[in-house]
Design a protein around this motif. Structure first.
Motif, PDB file in Angstrom:
ATOM      1  N   PRO A 323       0.815  -1.227   0.000  1.00 43.87           N
ATOM      2  CA  PRO A 323       0.000   0.000   0.000  1.00 43.87           C
ATOM      3  C   PRO A 323       0.840   1.265   0.000  1.00 43.87           C
ATOM      4  N   ASN A 324       2.090   1.152   0.406  1.00 40.26           N
ATOM      5  CA  ASN A 324       2.963   2.325   0.429  1.00 40.26           C
ATOM      6  C   ASN A 324       3.328   2.797  -0.978  1.00 40.26           C
ATOM      7  N   LEU A 325       3.132   1.923  -1.977  1.00 34.14           N
ATOM      8  CA  LEU A 325       3.480   2.277  -3.355  1.00 34.14           C
ATOM      9  C   LEU A 325       2.253   2.673  -4.178  1.00 34.14           C
ATOM     10  N   THR A 326       1.109   2.763  -3.544  1.00 28.66           N
ATOM     11  CA  THR A 326      -0.138   3.032  -4.270  1.00 28.66           C
ATOM     12  C   THR A 326      -0.045   4.290  -5.127  1.00 28.66           C
ATOM     13  N   ARG A 327      -0.281   4.081  -6.422  1.00 28.00           N
ATOM     14  CA  ARG A 327      -0.305   5.131  -7.444  1.00 28.00           C
ATOM     15  C   ARG A 327       1.017   5.888  -7.559  1.00 28.00           C
ATOM     16  N   ARG A 328       2.097   5.303  -7.068  1.00 24.40           N
ATOM     17  CA  ARG A 328       3.420   5.923  -7.235  1.00 24.40           C
ATOM     18  C   ARG A 328       4.319   5.121  -8.164  1.00 24.40           C
ATOM     19  N   VAL A 329       3.826   3.998  -8.693  1.00 28.70           N
ATOM     20  CA  VAL A 329       4.644   3.159  -9.566  1.00 28.70           C
ATOM     21  C   VAL A 329       3.793   2.698 -10.747  1.00 28.70           C
ATOM     22  N   ARG A 330       4.313   2.927 -11.970  1.00 30.76           N
ATOM     23  CA  ARG A 330       3.666   2.476 -13.211  1.00 30.76           C
ATOM     24  C   ARG A 330       4.650   1.569 -13.935  1.00 30.76           C
ATOM     25  N   VAL A 331       4.214   0.346 -14.274  1.00 31.97           N
ATOM     26  CA  VAL A 331       5.192  -0.649 -14.712  1.00 31.97           C
ATOM     27  C   VAL A 331       4.670  -1.529 -15.842  1.00 31.97           C
ATOM     28  N   LYS A 332       5.636  -2.147 -16.525  1.00 28.83           N
ATOM     29  CA  LYS A 332       5.406  -3.323 -17.374  1.00 28.83           C
ATOM     30  C   LYS A 332       6.295  -4.420 -16.830  1.00 28.83           C
ATOM     31  N   SER A 333       5.686  -5.551 -16.531  1.00 30.75           N
ATOM     32  CA  SER A 333       6.428  -6.673 -15.978  1.00 30.75           C
ATOM     33  C   SER A 333       6.675  -7.721 -17.051  1.00 30.75           C
ATOM     34  N   GLY A 334       7.564  -8.661 -16.754  1.00 33.32           N
ATOM     35  CA  GLY A 334       7.857  -9.747 -17.675  1.00 33.32           C
ATOM     36  C   GLY A 334       8.192 -11.021 -16.931  1.00 33.32           C
TER      37      GLY A 334
END
Length: 378
Positions: A323-334
């Motif tokens: 929850p500490n990263l909510t809306r602070r990280v935008r990613v593409k994973s693999g």
């Protein structure tokens, strides 16, 4: 600022806190994991932390960052792919076959086919004396690109220019006969909407184009591709990008980065658009250069950034639940066997935006990556 970003913009000095990254990476290397990772300031391009950032590793689905940005920039977000419907229509009757000419629409699903059928009914179509015929001539005969030889069979998408429901059956698995499934689905929906398909062998006149049915706009397709990591959809677009050819589509992507970013084929070593191929090789720095270029691209950057997964901000559950990263990280994973990767953007607690990329090849897990991302974000 020009969208043409060169590798030189991401050169810089290591921050004093780089020991944290190195200690993390060395622990992974001790477990037999190869690492390419780095964090850069999105405004200046200055390298803040990096470890073997130029080492090219198997990227898995972070390859979609490379392909989708090139597609958006070249084709533009409002572009669409069209399925053409042909037949000899007279007085509500098709004399002969009703022909569906595929144009690479990657989202030709049952719901949209129902709307297509309604459009045909509005043109007065009531009956087809012949059958449903698929025209697959828009793509060449290559069944899969280089590098898919050792990939799980059910993972491999059947990529045909006229493909219905991602060429998957009701159980969600690859259809054994995708063309038959597509014909059957089209016929069933047409009949359910009141258009009779008689299936008789009868003489037919000269068919004419009755309708051009567009796909959703590219911006919506890219959103689905990157949010859901849809391999089928991106490979449909790459083949279409190459005029029906995987090699030409991949080369157009590579040419785009060589011209616009000074990243040659040695930096963008890809054989597909989805990342299923283990012949693909990208480095953390290559991914960061592309991500930073997209971030500053007023033309299509907003659509690209919006297509990435938002931690804590999606209407479905994600693997990462911090929850500490909510809306602070935008990613593409693999993810592939022995491959875990992640790249994107993060916002620090003081509001600064960073671009990052981490590629791990070896017996790694998501937790290995998120340990480092959480430290960078906090």
């Amino acid at each position: 600022m020009s969208w043409k970003v060169t590798a030189a913009l991401l050169l810089g000095c290591l921050s004093l806190s780089a020991q944290g990254l190195e200690a993390w990476a060395r622990r992974l290397e001790a477990r037999g994991i190869s690492v390419s990772a780095g964090l850069w300031d999105v405004q200046t391009g200055k390298a803040l932390e990096r470890f073997h950032e130029d080492t090219a590793l198997v990227p898995a689905s972070t390859t979609k960052v490379v392909s989708t940005y090139a597609l958006l920039k070249t084709l533009k977000p409002d572009s669409a792919l069209e399925t053409e419907i042909w037949g000899d229509l007279k007085d509500g009757v098709i004399q002969g076959n009703l022909i569906f000419k595929g144009g690479g629409d990657p989202l030709l699903v049952s719901e949209r086919i129902w709307l297509l059928a309604q459009a045909l009914k509005k043109q007065g179509l009531q009956r087809v004396t012949g059958s449903i015929v698929l025209d697959q001539s828009a793509f060449d005969g290559q069944r899969q690109p280089q590098g898919w030889e050792n990939t799980t069979a059910d993972t491999l998408p059947s990529v045909l220019p006229l493909s219905v429901n991602f060429n998957r059956n009701e159980a969600g698995r690859q259809a054994a006969d995708p063309e038959r499934q597509s014909r059957d689905t089209l016929q069933q929906i047409l009949q359910e909407t009141g258009i009779a398909i008689e299936g008789r062998a009868v003489p037919a006149g000269t068919p004419r184009k009755l309708l051009s049915w567009p796909s959703p706009p590219l911006r919506a397709l890219v959103m689905d591709i990157n949010k859901w990591s849809n391999n089928f959809m991106v490979e449909m677009l790459v083949r279409s990008f190459g005029g029906g050819s995987w090699p030409r589509g991949v080369k157009r992507i590579q040419d785009f980065y060589r011209t616009g970013f000074d990243l040659g084929p040695e930096a963008v070593r890809i054989t597909d658009g989805s990342g299923l191929s283990k012949d693909n090789r990208l480095s953390a720095r290559t991914l960061a250069i592309i991500l930073r270029g997209a971030y500053h691209d007023f033309d299509v950057g907003p659509e690209f950034v919006a297509s990435l997964k938002v931690i804590g901000g999606e209407p479905w559950k994600l693997r990462m639940k911090d929850p500490n990263l909510t809306r602070r990280v935008r990613v593409k994973s693999g993810h592939l066997d022995q491959v875990t990767s992640l790249c994107g953007y993060l916002q620090t607690l003081d509001g600064r935006v960073r671009v990052f990329a981490i590629l791990l090849n070896g017996p790694s897990q998501d937790e290995d990556i998120w340990e480092q991302v959480s430290r960078w974000a906090n």
